[in-house]
Design an enzyme around this catalytic site. Structure first.
Site, PDB file in Angstrom:
ATOM      1  N   ASN A   1      -2.474  22.286 -20.123  1.00  0.00           N
ATOM      2  CA  ASN A   1      -2.941  21.631 -21.347  1.00  0.00           C
ATOM      3  C   ASN A   1      -2.832  22.515 -22.578  1.00  0.00           C
ATOM      4  OD1 ASN A   1      -3.587  19.223 -20.134  1.00  0.00           O
ATOM      5  ND2 ASN A   1      -5.644  19.906 -19.601  1.00  0.00           N
TER       6      ASN A   1
ATOM      7  N   GLU B   1      -7.136  19.288  -9.756  1.00  0.00           N
ATOM      8  CA  GLU B   1      -7.352  19.481 -11.192  1.00  0.00           C
ATOM      9  C   GLU B   1      -8.747  19.967 -11.520  1.00  0.00           C
ATOM     10  OE1 GLU B   1      -5.468  16.963 -14.260  1.00  0.00           O
ATOM     11  OE2 GLU B   1      -5.020  15.645 -12.593  1.00  0.00           O
TER      12      GLU B   1
ATOM     13  N   LYS C   1       5.260  24.968 -12.877  1.00  0.00           N
ATOM     14  CA  LYS C   1       4.441  23.772 -12.664  1.00  0.00           C
ATOM     15  C   LYS C   1       4.090  23.609 -11.187  1.00  0.00           C
ATOM     16  CE  LYS C   1       3.229  19.204 -13.842  1.00  0.00           C
ATOM     17  NZ  LYS C   1       3.356  17.971 -14.588  1.00  0.00           N
TER      18      LYS C   1
ATOM     19  N   ARG D   1       0.826  -1.225   0.000  1.00  0.00           N
ATOM     20  CA  ARG D   1       0.000   0.000   0.000  1.00  0.00           C
ATOM     21  C   ARG D   1       0.853   1.266   0.000  1.00  0.00           C
ATOM     22  NH1 ARG D   1      -2.626  -3.131   3.735  1.00  0.00           N
ATOM     23  NH2 ARG D   1      -4.448  -4.162   2.884  1.00  0.00           N
TER      24      ARG D   1
ATOM     25  N   LYS E   1       1.863  12.072 -10.108  1.00  0.00           N
ATOM     26  CA  LYS E   1       1.028  11.185 -10.923  1.00  0.00           C
ATOM     27  C   LYS E   1       1.842   9.968 -11.312  1.00  0.00           C
ATOM     28  CE  LYS E   1      -2.137  14.346 -13.240  1.00  0.00           C
ATOM     29  NZ  LYS E   1      -2.573  14.835 -14.557  1.00  0.00           N
TER      30      LYS E   1
ATOM     31  N   HIS F   1      -2.488  21.025 -25.973  1.00  0.00           N
ATOM     32  CA  HIS F   1      -2.731  19.586 -25.857  1.00  0.00           C
ATOM     33  C   HIS F   1      -4.035  19.108 -26.506  1.00  0.00           C
ATOM     34  CE1 HIS F   1       0.788  19.583 -23.346  1.00  0.00           C
ATOM     35  NE2 HIS F   1       0.690  18.293 -23.108  1.00  0.00           N
TER      36      HIS F   1
ATOM     37  N   ARG G   1      -5.112  24.178 -13.186  1.00  0.00           N
ATOM     38  CA  ARG G   1      -4.168  23.193 -13.726  1.00  0.00           C
ATOM     39  C   ARG G   1      -4.359  22.949 -15.229  1.00  0.00           C
ATOM     40  NH1 ARG G   1      -2.249  18.252  -9.937  1.00  0.00           N
ATOM     41  NH2 ARG G   1      -1.097  17.006 -11.418  1.00  0.00           N
TER      42      ARG G   1
ATOM     43  N   HIS H   1      -3.224  16.231 -28.801  1.00  0.00           N
ATOM     44  CA  HIS H   1      -3.737  14.863 -28.656  1.00  0.00           C
ATOM     45  C   HIS H   1      -4.466  14.408 -29.916  1.00  0.00           C
ATOM     46  CE1 HIS H   1      -3.627  15.325 -24.006  1.00  0.00           C
ATOM     47  NE2 HIS H   1      -2.556  14.683 -24.437  1.00  0.00           N
TER      48      HIS H   1
ATOM     49  N   HIS I   1       5.128  13.150 -28.613  1.00  0.00           N
ATOM     50  CA  HIS I   1       4.124  13.917 -27.870  1.00  0.00           C
ATOM     51  C   HIS I   1       4.446  15.424 -27.868  1.00  0.00           C
ATOM     52  CE1 HIS I   1       1.330  15.144 -24.749  1.00  0.00           C
ATOM     53  NE2 HIS I   1       2.346  15.676 -24.085  1.00  0.00           N
TER      54      HIS I   1
ATOM     55  N   GLU J   1       7.476  21.294 -24.116  1.00  0.00           N
ATOM     56  CA  GLU J   1       6.661  21.443 -22.898  1.00  0.00           C
ATOM     57  C   GLU J   1       7.135  22.656 -22.090  1.00  0.00           C
ATOM     58  OE1 GLU J   1       3.935  19.738 -22.032  1.00  0.00           O
ATOM     59  OE2 GLU J   1       4.057  17.779 -23.001  1.00  0.00           O
TER      60      GLU J   1
HETATM   61  N1  LIG Z   1       3.672  11.581 -14.323  1.00  0.00           N
HETATM   62  C1  LIG Z   1       3.516  12.685 -14.998  1.00  0.00           C
HETATM   63  O1  LIG Z   1       3.135  13.729 -14.461  1.00  0.00           O
HETATM   64  C2  LIG Z   1       3.834  12.701 -16.473  1.00  0.00           C
HETATM   65  C3  LIG Z   1       3.951  13.915 -17.148  1.00  0.00           C
HETATM   66  C4  LIG Z   1       4.273  13.894 -18.503  1.00  0.00           C
HETATM   67  C5  LIG Z   1       4.473  12.684 -19.161  1.00  0.00           C
HETATM   68  N2  LIG Z   1       4.351  11.516 -18.465  1.00  0.00           N
HETATM   69  C6  LIG Z   1       4.569  10.214 -19.140  1.00  0.00           C
HETATM   70  O2  LIG Z   1       5.915  10.144 -19.530  1.00  0.00           O
HETATM   71  C7  LIG Z   1       6.014   9.255 -20.644  1.00  0.00           C
HETATM   72  C8  LIG Z   1       6.947   9.849 -21.664  1.00  0.00           C
HETATM   73  O3  LIG Z   1       8.193  10.054 -21.051  1.00  0.00           O
HETATM   74  P1  LIG Z   1       9.505  10.374 -21.871  1.00  0.00           P
HETATM   75  O4  LIG Z   1       9.209  11.387 -22.876  1.00  0.00           O
HETATM   76  O5  LIG Z   1      10.543  10.620 -20.857  1.00  0.00           O
HETATM   77  O6  LIG Z   1       9.752   9.059 -22.716  1.00  0.00           O
HETATM   78  P2  LIG Z   1      10.411   7.641 -22.372  1.00  0.00           P
HETATM   79  O7  LIG Z   1      10.385   7.343 -20.940  1.00  0.00           O
HETATM   80  O8  LIG Z   1       9.729   6.690 -23.295  1.00  0.00           O
HETATM   81  O9  LIG Z   1      11.919   7.838 -22.837  1.00  0.00           O
HETATM   82  C9  LIG Z   1      12.215   8.056 -24.196  1.00  0.00           C
HETATM   83  C10 LIG Z   1      13.469   7.292 -24.615  1.00  0.00           C
HETATM   84  O10 LIG Z   1      14.606   7.961 -24.116  1.00  0.00           O
HETATM   85  C11 LIG Z   1      15.533   7.020 -23.582  1.00  0.00           C
HETATM   86  N3  LIG Z   1      16.334   7.747 -22.600  1.00  0.00           N
HETATM   87  C12 LIG Z   1      15.954   8.121 -21.353  1.00  0.00           C
HETATM   88  N4  LIG Z   1      16.901   8.884 -20.787  1.00  0.00           N
HETATM   89  C13 LIG Z   1      17.903   8.989 -21.687  1.00  0.00           C
HETATM   90  C14 LIG Z   1      19.165   9.659 -21.687  1.00  0.00           C
HETATM   91  N5  LIG Z   1      19.526  10.436 -20.663  1.00  0.00           N
HETATM   92  N6  LIG Z   1      19.956   9.528 -22.759  1.00  0.00           N
HETATM   93  C15 LIG Z   1      19.553   8.814 -23.835  1.00  0.00           C
HETATM   94  N7  LIG Z   1      18.377   8.171 -23.893  1.00  0.00           N
HETATM   95  C16 LIG Z   1      17.552   8.264 -22.847  1.00  0.00           C
HETATM   96  C17 LIG Z   1      14.661   5.955 -23.056  1.00  0.00           C
HETATM   97  O11 LIG Z   1      15.354   4.759 -22.931  1.00  0.00           O
HETATM   98  C18 LIG Z   1      13.558   5.877 -24.101  1.00  0.00           C
HETATM   99  O12 LIG Z   1      13.948   5.039 -25.146  1.00  0.00           O
HETATM  100  C19 LIG Z   1       4.620   9.025 -21.151  1.00  0.00           C
HETATM  101  O13 LIG Z   1       4.233   7.712 -20.820  1.00  0.00           O
HETATM  102  C20 LIG Z   1       3.780  10.034 -20.406  1.00  0.00           C
HETATM  103  O14 LIG Z   1       2.468   9.572 -20.145  1.00  0.00           O
HETATM  104  C21 LIG Z   1       4.048  11.509 -17.146  1.00  0.00           C
HETATM  105 ZN   LIG Z   2       2.323  17.053 -22.534  1.00  0.00          ZN
END
Ligand SMILES: NC(=O)c1ccc[n+]([C@@H]2O[C@H](COP(=O)([O-])OP(=O)(O)OC[C@H]3O[C@@H](n4cnc5c(N)ncnc54)[C@H](O)[C@@H]3O)[C@@H](O)[C@H]2O)c1
Ligand SMILES: [Zn+2]
Length: 340
Positions: free
Chosen positions: A232, A224, A214, A113, A135, A235, A228, A239, A255, A177
């Protein structure tokens, strides 16, 4: 620079400092069992550096890509925690992009938990966007982030040196972003991005400014319900573009790239011109191949929709925004005005 994020009586620090990964033990409580979770595509050295600082550290590498942001990956992490006899006093550290952070964070929220977790985001997008707000979650049957929990990390360490290995296209999408946050909320940051040459020496300052925005927004609107939604900006159409690309033969859009194009639909006048110029400067796309009808079709399924209306974020002047509740006709008019 260390920023503090406070919510519901608890708080955690977000440290933004080049080279800080080498001092990770100064930031996180590592005097316990620690599972370091990283992704297959994340350069090995980052998790290895963290692991070397943990007296009782263990490493788990999970498969990556949106298609692996699943309950199966969560189960892999949970099974490992159980197998290794982790208790509620032990901790997990996510070292990777948003996929690793969201998946590992959700596993930490579920195990017994909830156990402590720390986040070491290694993409610009995850540094700027997922380090605040708590999140966590995964996709299910192709629906993004539909299963999840709010679980604040116990700390976030942003080492801008990890960006040196990031492919330029991934760097640019993270910047989209940041441009988004500057366009709605920080004219000085926007100007700084317009004037900057090489970003690498100023990356800590830029991330700090973006995270301040942020933090302020999320702290003001934890559930939200209102403000907040400003996050978007770009977005709604972003999207729609992602969905349109996913269903057809257009080349894939990241994205952040979709958000880049999406912002231009929602900005007016000089603000639009300046955003467009800035996006081009950083190698981000500014056009899409879709008709207004196609975009309308995909925008209509936006999950942020309430009844018939979508809450749009409009920017008329850099550094400020307004909300607009738009029905389908108004949205179509906005899309068409950009298509002209
Ligand atoms: N929790 C939140 O508030 C929040 C906010 C925005 C996005 N997200 C989520 O984040 C995800 C996207 O994250 P992302 O854009 O980081 O993509 P990702 O995690 O898919 O990473 C993209 C690629 O970069 C590579 N990589 C990572 N660090 C690296 C580095 N330092 N050098 C070289 N390669 C590297 C990874 O191996 C991967 O292949 C989505 O699933 C989205 O829903 C979450
Ligand atoms: Zn975004």
């Amino acid at each position: 620079m260390t920023l503090t994020f406070t919510q519901g009586g608890s708080a955690y620090d977000i440290t933004i400092e080049r080279g800080s990964l080498n001092q990770v033990s100064g930031y996180f409580n590592l005097q316990r069992k620690v599972l370091v979770v990283t992704g297959e595509g994340v350069p090995r050295q980052y998790a290895a550096t963290v692991l070397a600082a943990c007296p009782e550290g263990l490493l788990l590498t999970i498969p990556e890509g949106e298609e692996n942001k699943t309950l199966t990956s969560v189960e892999t992490i949970l099974s490992e925690l159980l197998r290794l006899g982790f208790t509620r006093y032990d901790a997990l550290i996510a070292v990777g992009g948003g996929v690793v952070g969201d998946t590992a964070g959700f596993a930490a929220a579920c195990y017994m938990r909830g156990i402590d977790w720390y986040n070491v985001p290694t993409t610009l997008l995850s540094q700027a966007d997922s380090s605040v707000g708590g999140k966590t979650g995964v996709n299910l049957h192709g629906v993004k982030n539909i299963v999840g929990a709010f679980r604040q990390p116990s700390g976030v360490l942003i080492d801008t040196a990890v960006l040196d290995t990031l492919p330029p296209r991934l760097f640019a999408e993270g910047l989209a972003e940041i441009i988004k946050m500057a366009a709605t909320s920080d004219a000085a940051l926007f100007r700084r991005l317009e004037q900057a040459g090489d970003l690498s020496p100023v990356m800590e300052d830029i991330l700090t400014a973006a995270l301040r925005i942020k933090i302020a927004v999320v702290e003001a609107d934890p559930t939200e319900r209102g403000l907040r939604a400003v996050l978007n900006f770009g977005h709604t159409i972003g999207h729609a573009l992602e969905a349109a690309v996913g269903s057809g033969s257009a080349p894939p859009l990241y994205h952040g790239e979709a958000v880049a194009v999406g912002m231009l639909y929602m900005a007016e006048g000089e603000a639009r011109t300046r955003i467009e110029k800035l996006l081009k400067k950083y190698g981000l796309p500014t056009e899409d191949p879709f008709s207004a009808d196609e975009l309308m079709q995909f925008a209509a399924s936006d999950k942020k929709r309430r009844g018939n209306k979508i809450k749009l974020v409009r920017v008329d002047e850099i550094g400020s925004f307004r909300f607009q509740e738009a029905g389908p006709d108004e949205l179509r008019t906005i899309i068409q005005s950009r298509k002209k």
